[in-house]
Design a protein around this motif. Structure first.
Motif, short mmCIF file in Angstrom:
data_model
loop_
_atom_site.label_atom_id
_atom_site.label_comp_id
_atom_site.label_asym_id
_atom_site.label_seq_id
_atom_site.Cartn_x
_atom_site.Cartn_y
_atom_site.Cartn_z
N LYS A 13 29.45 -4.12 3.08
CA LYS A 13 29.89 -5.28 2.32
C LYS A 13 30.07 -4.97 0.83
O LYS A 13 30.99 -5.48 0.18
N GLY A 43 26.95 -8.85 6.74
CA GLY A 43 28.09 -9.75 6.62
C GLY A 43 29.40 -9.07 6.29
O GLY A 43 30.33 -9.73 5.79
N GLN A 46 32.42 -10.81 7.97
CA GLN A 46 32.79 -12.09 7.36
C GLN A 46 33.58 -11.86 6.06
O GLN A 46 34.54 -12.58 5.78
N THR A 47 33.18 -10.85 5.32
CA THR A 47 33.90 -10.50 4.10
C THR A 47 35.32 -10.05 4.42
O THR A 47 36.29 -10.45 3.76
N SER A 49 37.07 -10.82 7.08
CA SER A 49 37.83 -11.98 7.57
C SER A 49 38.45 -12.76 6.41
O SER A 49 39.59 -13.23 6.50
N LYS A 50 37.71 -12.89 5.33
CA LYS A 50 38.25 -13.59 4.15
C LYS A 50 39.37 -12.78 3.51
O LYS A 50 40.39 -13.34 3.10
N GLU A 61 35.78 -6.71 15.79
CA GLU A 61 34.35 -6.95 15.72
C GLU A 61 33.69 -6.52 17.03
O GLU A 61 34.09 -6.98 18.10
#
Length: 233
Positions: A13, A43, A46-47, A49-50, A61
């Motif tokens: 991340k 995470g 998630q990072t 994905s943004k 994933e």
């Protein structure tokens, strides 16, 4: 020309946002990135994905930490399905300099595999202690002698493949999963007769996060060499 860069991640991340930004700032036409994340608890997915809302990024994933080799196999198959012409392997931790990507793309026009090499003239490593250098040099010397490899930097993880290499090698036959994966893939590429070119790069040991090289990876490295020698794959 459609280049795709595959970047496996586990707890990256703190690196991935900057790395992706730097890569796309190179303004390479049609460039896309595939991130293969092994369920990073920090995470990372998630990072990514943004970031995918801003950049042409594909995220794979996985449910748990499954290893470097299977991550690249999943990425290769995805890149081939996306009709990539050139497919990169690259680390997420800035040990591979994104500014070398254009040089590798230039070099791949006249060969089948380009390796960002630490072991040829003007290639170098920064940040390793003498034990790490000794271990790396010894493993490479032994594997080149044992398997008859012509490539100098057999474990390099900064590579650019032409599409035809990965479509002519049966990816499902590759069973090694740690850092030995790089050696097995290179061995299969050489034995299939593809042209390989090494260009010098500076490898910088990671500044953020922890190295993922383990004793298990080192053991597998030697076991894979013996298996390839005996089976003559």
């Amino acid at each position: 020309m459609k280049p795709i860069i595959i970047i496996p991640t586990f707890n990256e991340k703190d690196n991935i946002t900057k790395l992706i930004s730097v890569i796309f700032d190179l303004r390479i036409p049609n460039l896309e990135i595939i991130i293969v994340d092994d369920n990073s608890p920090d995470g990372t997915a998630q990072t990514v994905s943004k970031l995918a809302k801003q950049y042409p990024i594909h995220l794979i994933e996985r449910r748990r930490k499954l290893g470097l080799g299977t991550a690249y196999i999943a990425g290769f198959k995805k890149a081939l399905n996306l009709q990539a012409d050139y497919i990169f392997e690259m680390d997420a931790d800035f040990s591979h300099n994104p500014n070398d990507i254009p040089r590798m793309l230039d070099a791949i026009q006249n060969t089948d595999l380009v390796i960002g090499s630490r072991k040829i003239n003007h290639g170098k490593i920064e940040g390793w202690n003498w034990k790490r250098h000794l271990m790396s040099d010894g493993a490479m010397w032994f594997s080149r002698l044992f398997l008859g490899l012509k490539t100098r930097d057999v474990t390099a993880g900064f590579r650019c493949f032409s599409r035809k290499v990965l479509t002519n090698i049966n990816l499902d036959d590759i069973k090694s999963n740690g850092y030995a994966f790089q050696e097995e893939l290179l061995y299969r590429t050489e034995k299939t007769g593809f042209k390989i070119k090494e260009i010098p790069v500076t490898f910088i040991d990671r500044q953020v996060g922890q190295s993922k090289l383990s004793k298990k990876d080192i053991w597998e490295f030697f076991m894979v060499m013996i298996k390839m020698k005996l089976t003559k794959i």
